[in-house]
Design a protein around this motif. Structure first.
Motif: not given
Length: 804
Positions: A607, A610, A740, A742
């Motif tokens: 964070n 990602g 990413s 996430s």
């Protein structure tokens, strides 16, 4: 003149002089006495604690910096109007400048001020031998009057009695240990009082502790027995010429600039200057009417991002100093004027950079002026003090040198600027203050376009929050805004989780029992229950890790969730940041981590980027006597939880997990730590009882059933589908988006775009509060395509209005 006084000394450093001296000052003040606090040597930090205890400026007495003849006059000046002066020593009683037979030692100052000495002795690991130590200290130099002893960190009554029988001086106090009163330290000693929240209450408790265990009447009798001090007090008005018009000298203060001798301000005020303090972390402009700038010492290396983020002040200082604003910068002030420190941009006045160094520079030099400049004339000599752990990466270009020290040219100087690593006590060299004041009087005020202290936009971009490391996505959202700022999953909670939460509330009539949840976590990852610790979310886990031991070299790999870094700073640690590079996709290079790091934090997936790091790359971070902490708070958003280390049972590895985001329960702080049983036991011993609530325990059990694990995987697959659409649509609009894995993406929207989107009702997460990222980046939470359409529309509208 009769001045009751005493010196608080010790056989060596680490005996508790600062604790006892500060507590003694506060205890005497609580009795209604006016107390003056003093410190032997050049140290700036201890006088800060003295100031809190006495309510008066803390002062230094240093024969090297001011000369022997000024020590007693400075004591009389600082103690004007006081009922008693308490002088805290430095190191051991007779330890002074090496090779000088004790010059500038505590004993030297005691002799110059004719002050009786009270020894503080730590008796935690000795008994009768204390008597020999005290007898030797008292007899070593007959000119030093050692009149009593305070026994510190006293344990059992039997040991205390044995020590008291061995000591042939009056025992004035027996002080037991109280670890809650200890002060955190870091790379240059104690954390300064100005940087600590709640310091007034801590000093009050310390004063109460000393008052309860030290004979204050006996202390007063010792101080009142001091002989008359037949010297005139130092007078700043006699040292400088007076200028007219009360020109303003802006003096840096706040948490980043805490080092300054009180006499410096007094000399400038005696010369007719008006000293106005400002905080480079908070104030967006120099004080109104500023005609000169004084940047003293401190710890700017701990606040680099906040200093760099205050762009309006940075720009104003760069322009003003470059244009000829009279400026003095010592150590921290020098760093602030550089291009960069540890990769963080500073004001850019001086064309050079600095980095943190393993080597401590500590010396008492004699400095010779290299030429004529703002403060000095060629060949003049001053005594100075140098103390820092940063180093310039190369010479400062385009400026003449300030000093010659041991054949080396150091610092920079010009007719309007004087900057170096050296600290100079102006009371010992008042001509420096006089010349500075004359330059101030001749200067023009800075033409500032901002009100002093105002929070204003700089170049159309909001200034960084006051505490960037504690800025979270929930600060970005508000009424009427579509939320792309918070990472909480946007779908509703499943019925089985709602029922588990309700059951947890119903069961909350009893204290929480995490046994069932620990067992559920252990089953999920094929581990023993003693390898699991439930926590109130990931943040509690980070706090526990930080307090697990006295870390020597903690490292945080950035960009990542900032809470581990913030937790380390709260505990007083100097944090080493390893910044992953955008041009390399923010991918982990284990070789970037210093070999001597004993604690390493890394997020996976990270964070706000990602990025999902390979587990074998993270494993390469492991070393003997090193703890690697992997924040897997968003691992459940990764399909199949690839690269997770949650099942890895090897020592030296901790995995932190959180349930709050993926299951939409941020208000239910539910998380857990996985690791070696011994490490987990150490964390558990530091955990506040019942920190994990019963609803969080029920939620944890529910979210780790086979059914819930399968449903979590389905959520992760939907997130991946939504993310693919989001990334495609953004890239179609020419936006750079990082790959990413996430529930969020990092996108380079460009400076000012985030603010423009907000004005159109769309909130995305600012990224410049993450170390290693600038205002051109923003973090965007993955949402269903229908919700994302509002983002695209707002972005199109913003870009349509942007100048070509």
């Amino acid at each position: 003149m009769t001045l009751p006084r005493l010196v608080v000394a010790a056989p060596s450093t680490g005996q508790g002089k600062t604790t006892i001296a500060t507590g003694l000052m506060g205890a005497l003040r609580a009795r209604g006495l006016t107390v003056s606090g003093h410190k032997v040597g050049p140290d700036y930090i201890d006088p800060g604690y003295h100031s809190i205890a006495t309510g008066r400026p803390g002062r230094n007495l240093d024969p090297h910096l001011v000369g022997e003849d000024l020590v007693a006059p400075l004591l009389r000046h600082g103690a004007h109007g006081a009922d008693i002066a308490v002088i805290e020593g430095v190191m051991g009683l007779h330890d002074g400048r090496l090779g000088t037979d004790g010059f500038a030692s505590t004993a030297h100052v005691a002799r110059l001020t004719r002050s009786p000495v009270v020894l503080v002795v730590d008796i935690a690991r000795m008994s009768r031998s204390i008597g020999a130590v005290v007898a030797g200290m008292a007899a070593y130099d007959p000119s030093i009057d050692v009149v009593g002893v305070i026994l510190n960190r006293a344990g059992s009554a039997r040991n205390v009695a044995e020590v008291e029988r061995s000591v042939r001086l009056p025992v004035l106090g027996v002080v037991p240990p109280d670890d809650s009163l200890s002060s955190p330290s870091r790379h240059l000693g104690l954390v300064p009082a100005a940087e600590r929240d709640g310091i007034e209450r801590l000093v009050e408790r310390l004063s109460d502790h000393v008052a309860a265990h030290v004979d204050l009447e006996a202390i007063l009798q010792v101080a009142r027995a001091a002989p008359d001090l037949d010297v005139d007090p130092w007078d700043p008005a006699a040292q400088v010429r007076v200028v007219g018009g009360e020109p303003v000298v802006a003096v840096a203060g706040g948490r980043a600039f805490t080092f300054e001798y009180a006499e410096t301000t007094e000399l400038l005020q005696a010369a007719g200057c008006r000293v106005v303090r400002f905080d480079p972390l908070r104030d967006r402009s120099l004080p109104g009417g500023t005609r000169a700038l004084y940047l003293g010492g401190g710890f700017p290396e701990l606040y680099l991002r906040q200093l760099a983020g205050n762009r309006s002040l940075v720009r104003e200082i760069r322009e003003a100093v470059t244009a000829g604003l009279p400026t003095v910068a010592e150590c921290a002030g020098l760093l602030y004027l550089l291009d960069a420190v540890d990769g963080a941009a500073m004001t850019g006045v001086l064309s050079a950079s600095a980095v943190m160094s393993e080597r401590l520079t500590l010396r008492y030099p004699l400095a010779r002026a290299a030429g004529d400049n703002l403060l000095t004339r060629a060949g003049e000599e001053v005594t100075a003090h140098e103390f820092h752990r940063t180093a310039l990466t190369g010479p400062v270009r385009g400026h003449a040198s300030a000093w010659e020290v041991d054949g080396e040219l150091v610092g920079v100087a010009s007719p309007t600027l004087h900057a170096s690593y050296l600290h100079v006590h102006w009371a010992g060299h008042p001509h420096l203050a006089d010349r500075f004041a004359q330059a101030v009087a001749a200067a023009s005020p800075v033409a500032s376009c901002h009100q002093p202290g105002a929070v204003v936009p700089a170049d159309g971009v909001e200034a960084l929050p006051e505490l960037p490391l504690l800025h979270h996505g929930d600060r970005e959202v508000g009424a009427g805004l579509v939320d792309f700022a918070v990472n909480v999953h946007s779908e509703s909670r499943p019925p089985w989780l709602e029922e588990a939460l309700a059951a947890g509330v119903r069961a909350s009539t009893a204290y929480p029992d995490p046994t069932s949840a620990r067992a559920a976590v252990a089953r999920r990852y094929a581990r023993r229950a003693d390898e699991v610790l439930l926590t109130a979310g990931a943040s509690e886990a980070f706090e526990l890790v930080v307090r697990l031991k006295a870390w020597r070299r903690p490292v945080v790999i950035h960009p990542q969730f900032t809470e581990p870094h913030a937790a380390l700073e709260r505990a007083g640690h100097q944090v080493t940041s390893v910044l992953l590079r955008a041009e390399e996709g923010f991918r982990l290079d284990p070789e970037q981590v210093p070999e001597d790091a004993d604690l390493v934090f890394i997020g996976n997936p990270t964070n706000p980027t990602g990025v999902l790091h390979r587990s074998d790359a993270i494993e390469r971070l492991r070393r003997p006597k090193r703890l690697v902490v992997v924040d897997e708070a968003f691992m459940d958003t990764v399909a199949g939880e690839r690269e997770s280390l949650a099942h890895d049972r090897r020592r030296g590895l901790l995995v932190v997990r959180s349930l709050t985001k993926h299951w939409s329960i941020p208000g239910i702080r539910a998380g857990y730590v996985l690791g070696n049983g011994r490490t987990i036991a150490g964390l558990a011993a530091r955990q506040v009882p019942w920190s994990v609530s019963t609803p969080a325990i029920h939620a944890t059990v529910a979210c780790l059933t086979p059914r819930a694990v399968a449903e979590a995987g389905e959520r992760a697959l939907r997130i991946a589908e939504w993310r693919a659409v989001l990334v495609t649509r953004l890239r179609e609009r020419g936006v750079e988006v990082l790959d990413s894995e996430s529930s969020f993406v990092l996108a380079r929207l460009g400076p000012g775009t985030r603010e423009a989107l907000r004005r159109r009702g769309v909130a995305v997460r600012r990224a410049d509060t993450f170390p290693g990222l600038d205002p051109s980046w923003a973090r965007i939470a993955v949402r269903p395509p229908g919700t994302c359409a509002e983002l695209y529309d707002a972005l199109d509208a913003v870009r349509a209005l942007a100048p070509a």
